[in-house]
Scaffold this motif. Structure first.
Motif, mmCIF file in Angstrom:
data_model
loop_
_atom_site.group_PDB
_atom_site.id
_atom_site.type_symbol
_atom_site.label_atom_id
_atom_site.label_comp_id
_atom_site.label_asym_id
_atom_site.label_seq_id
_atom_site.Cartn_x
_atom_site.Cartn_y
_atom_site.Cartn_z
ATOM 1 N N ARG A 32 0.820 -1.218 0.000
ATOM 2 C CA ARG A 32 0.000 0.000 0.000
ATOM 3 C C ARG A 32 0.852 1.265 0.000
ATOM 4 O O ARG A 32 0.423 2.315 -0.501
ATOM 5 C CB ARG A 32 -0.943 0.001 1.191
ATOM 6 N N GLU A 33 2.077 1.193 0.543
ATOM 7 C CA GLU A 33 2.949 2.362 0.550
ATOM 8 C C GLU A 33 3.457 2.699 -0.853
ATOM 9 O O GLU A 33 3.947 3.797 -1.082
ATOM 10 C CB GLU A 33 4.134 2.133 1.492
ATOM 11 N N LEU A 34 3.354 1.747 -1.776
ATOM 12 C CA LEU A 34 3.837 1.975 -3.139
ATOM 13 C C LEU A 34 2.713 2.320 -4.107
ATOM 14 O O LEU A 34 2.962 2.497 -5.301
ATOM 15 C CB LEU A 34 4.563 0.717 -3.645
ATOM 16 N N HIS A 342 7.512 8.974 -1.610
ATOM 17 C CA HIS A 342 6.417 9.382 -2.486
ATOM 18 C C HIS A 342 5.100 9.353 -1.724
ATOM 19 O O HIS A 342 4.821 8.434 -0.963
ATOM 20 C CB HIS A 342 6.359 8.480 -3.713
ATOM 21 N N ARG A 343 4.325 10.401 -1.924
ATOM 22 C CA ARG A 343 3.018 10.548 -1.304
ATOM 23 C C ARG A 343 1.991 10.844 -2.407
ATOM 24 O O ARG A 343 2.377 11.207 -3.526
ATOM 25 C CB ARG A 343 3.052 11.697 -0.285
ATOM 26 N N PRO A 344 0.687 10.714 -2.121
ATOM 27 C CA PRO A 344 -0.306 10.955 -3.181
ATOM 28 C C PRO A 344 -0.256 12.368 -3.755
ATOM 29 O O PRO A 344 -0.600 12.581 -4.918
ATOM 30 C CB PRO A 344 -1.643 10.685 -2.473
ATOM 31 N N TRP A 345 0.209 13.325 -2.951
ATOM 32 C CA TRP A 345 0.283 14.722 -3.418
ATOM 33 C C TRP A 345 1.594 15.065 -4.113
ATOM 34 O O TRP A 345 1.743 16.143 -4.689
ATOM 35 C CB TRP A 345 0.087 15.684 -2.240
ATOM 36 N N GLY A 346 2.600 14.162 -4.044
ATOM 37 C CA GLY A 346 3.913 14.449 -4.621
ATOM 38 C C GLY A 346 4.993 13.656 -3.920
ATOM 39 O O GLY A 346 4.883 12.433 -3.778
ATOM 40 N N SER A 347 6.030 14.335 -3.438
ATOM 41 C CA SER A 347 7.120 13.632 -2.762
ATOM 42 C C SER A 347 7.870 14.596 -1.847
ATOM 43 O O SER A 347 7.767 15.813 -1.981
ATOM 44 C CB SER A 347 8.102 13.044 -3.783
ATOM 45 N N TYR A 348 8.629 14.008 -0.912
ATOM 46 C CA TYR A 348 9.557 14.816 -0.118
ATOM 47 C C TYR A 348 10.893 14.095 -0.028
ATOM 48 O O TYR A 348 10.953 12.864 -0.030
ATOM 49 C CB TYR A 348 8.999 15.134 1.274
ATOM 50 N N ARG A 356 17.412 17.902 16.789
ATOM 51 C CA ARG A 356 16.337 18.880 16.872
ATOM 52 C C ARG A 356 16.061 19.629 15.560
ATOM 53 O O ARG A 356 15.366 20.635 15.552
ATOM 54 C CB ARG A 356 16.594 19.904 17.988
ATOM 55 N N PHE A 357 16.589 19.145 14.402
ATOM 56 C CA PHE A 357 16.225 19.792 13.147
ATOM 57 C C PHE A 357 16.228 18.774 12.006
ATOM 58 O O PHE A 357 16.903 17.748 12.058
ATOM 59 C CB PHE A 357 17.169 20.947 12.812
ATOM 60 N N LYS A 358 15.436 19.072 10.981
ATOM 61 C CA LYS A 358 15.388 18.275 9.749
ATOM 62 C C LYS A 358 15.028 19.216 8.607
ATOM 63 O O LYS A 358 14.156 20.080 8.745
ATOM 64 C CB LYS A 358 14.357 17.155 9.854
ATOM 65 N N ILE A 359 15.710 19.051 7.460
ATOM 66 C CA ILE A 359 15.458 19.882 6.283
ATOM 67 C C ILE A 359 14.971 18.980 5.153
ATOM 68 O O ILE A 359 15.606 17.977 4.821
ATOM 69 C CB ILE A 359 16.726 20.636 5.848
ATOM 70 N N LYS A 360 13.837 19.356 4.549
ATOM 71 C CA LYS A 360 13.250 18.579 3.469
ATOM 72 C C LYS A 360 13.001 19.458 2.244
ATOM 73 O O LYS A 360 12.792 20.666 2.376
ATOM 74 C CB LYS A 360 11.888 17.988 3.885
ATOM 75 N N ARG A 361 13.003 18.815 1.075
ATOM 76 C CA ARG A 361 12.515 19.449 -0.146
ATOM 77 C C ARG A 361 11.188 18.786 -0.503
ATOM 78 O O ARG A 361 11.114 17.569 -0.698
ATOM 79 C CB ARG A 361 13.504 19.284 -1.303
ATOM 80 N N LEU A 362 10.118 19.572 -0.575
ATOM 81 C CA LEU A 362 8.798 19.076 -0.918
ATOM 82 C C LEU A 362 8.473 19.436 -2.362
ATOM 83 O O LEU A 362 8.741 20.564 -2.793
ATOM 84 C CB LEU A 362 7.720 19.675 -0.008
ATOM 85 N N VAL A 363 7.917 18.485 -3.096
ATOM 86 C CA VAL A 363 7.420 18.726 -4.449
ATOM 87 C C VAL A 363 5.944 18.356 -4.453
ATOM 88 O O VAL A 363 5.592 17.202 -4.212
ATOM 89 C CB VAL A 363 8.180 17.902 -5.507
#
Length: 452
Positions: A32-34, A342-348, A356-363
């Protein structure tokens, strides 16, 4: 992973299925995750006029439950006399016309009441494949009755099998009339069929965008036997036939097989990506994202991805399974998640993380949106890199253009949407005491992921 010449394995398998005559539905059984990633892959292949279905597993339970679930779906949707073709997604087939001809022969045998396998004419004594022994005395016209299945042999046995002319490689592709398959499962593997039936009844169906999907419940699926279709059925049934094939078949289930798709240089090196070699021979290197250099080494497999680097001797590459087992035993996330998710809206993509920090690129895809959500333990700072963003931040509803940003405090309801016609790309900086993906409360979601 994109293959030499373009496209990836599941796209090629999907296109191969669509290209066959008389196909009413392409049904995909996957985790289901794919699901959304698979849908994205399929969008790049024209599928007009063909029904698309998905059966979504919460975790793997081998091929017998997957095929049983597919058969039950097909029987309910198309009737018990429908013919079902089973194609693993990690195969390449170079001779598409010969493949289509073999499928037509298999369909005719299946309609005569046989469980049909596709046996590959062996090109060499191969110890990495299972074998099918055919019964030459039982010529069915279109194929032969199977005498027995043989597990991956040692080198001497493999040489004897090929020399005899009575053994074929077991491709793992099958063709059945679904009513016949279900009857044989009742007789040979009733526990598999009954437990899968319970899963199908307890599953969550969803229709939309021209697709039908059924998500299997984890609680019932955990009780399904973990067994292959070969062990559960094919080795127990007396109604198994095989079609001998020469279709340019390759099972891309290992890096050794992957390397065969890349041409060798004068020193036997097969190089994909930006690779430099010095006094090195007979290596395979896959390095699509950065420069890799080899100096004075031979017979290695080197695979550099954004997630991890694998270095293995060619003769030991199958032992990567021991590394996977160790990752699982240590609870390491590398066997579960990629840096790009990958997510239904795009990806990160996780670019960097620390204390205490995390940096992501969202599409975010055009017209797509994340759920209306809240985090207990982290705040987020969003900066638009390209595209246009609509942001709900607490009581505010704002539009952000390129190089504009907003700050979202922990505990604030928020939502991100792409109202434009191009991808929205933004950088997300998270900070807080806990940055796990499970710190999320969804209040509303366009993809059915919001809890009660």
């Amino acid at each position: 992973m994109e293959l030499p010449g373009g496209g990836d394995l599941i796209q090629k398998t999907f296109a191969r299925a669509l290209g066959l005559a008389g196909v009413d539905e392409v049904l995909t059984v996957t985790n289901r995750e794919l699901y959304f990633k698979t849908v994205d892959e399929y969008r790049q292949v024209s599928a007009s006029g063909c029904r698309l279905g998905f059966i979504l597993e919460p975790f793997g339970r081998n091929t017998a439950p997957a095929i049983a679930a597919a058969a039950l779906h097909i029987a309910a949707t198309h009737g018990s006399d429908a013919v079902m073709l089973v194609l693993p997604a990690d195969h390449l087939i170079e001779d598409v016309e010969a493949f289509a001809s073999a499928v037509e022969q298999a369909r005719q045998l299946a309609e005569q009441g046989w469980l049909v396998t596709f046996g590959i004419q062996p090109e060499r004594p191969e110890t990495g494949y299972g074998y099918i022994q055919i019964d030459r005395s039982a010529n069915l016209g279109l194929g032969y009755k199977v005498q027995r299945f043989v597990e991956k042999p040692d080198s001497g046995s493999a040489q004897d099998y090929v020399a005899s002319g009575n053994y074929l490689w077991n491709s793992g592709m099958f063709c059945f009339e679904v009513g016949m398959l279900i009857d044989e499962l009742k007789r040979c593997a009733p526990d598999v069929l009954q437990s899968v039936e319970a899963c199908m009844q307890a599953g969550s169906p969803m229709d939309g965008n021209g697709r039908h999907s059924l998500e299997l419940a984890a609680e019932t699926f955990a009780r399904v036997p973990d067994i292959s279709i070969d062990y559960a059925l094919m080795e127990r049934s007396d109604k198994v036939a095989t079609i001998p094939c020469s279709i340019g078949w390759k099972d891309i289930g290992s890096w050794s097989a992957m390397s065969s798709l890349v041409a060798a240089d004068a020193n036997g090196n097969r190089l994909a990506g930006e690779v430099l070699v010095h006094e090195s021979a007979n290596n395979y290197v896959q390095s699509a994202h950065r420069l890799t250099a080899l100096v004075g080494v031979d017979d290695l497999i080197v695979v550099d991805t954004p997630d991890a680097v694998l270095v293995a001797h060619k003769d030991r590459v199958q032992d990567v399974k021991h590394i996977v087992s160790e990752l699982k035993s240590k609870g390491h996330q590398a066997h579960l998640m990629h840096r790009t998710v990958h997510r239904p809206w795009g990806s990160y993509t996780t670019l960097e993380e620390g204390q205490r920090f995390k940096i992501k690129r969202l599409v975010v895809k055009p017209k797509a949106s994340l759920s209306l959500q809240m985090h207990h333990h982290r705040s987020e700072h969003w900066t638009v890199v390209s595209g246009m963003a609509r942001v709900i931040n607490g009581t505010r509803d704002i539009m952000l253009d390129t190089n504009e940003s907003t700050f979202i405090s922990a505990g604030h309801k928020h939502r991100l949407e792409n109202p434009g016609v191009i991808d929205l790309v933004l950088i997300e900086v998270q900070s807080g005491d806990y940055l796990g993906e499970d710190d999320i409360v969804r209040f509303d979601d366009a993809y059915g992921r919001a809890g009660a």
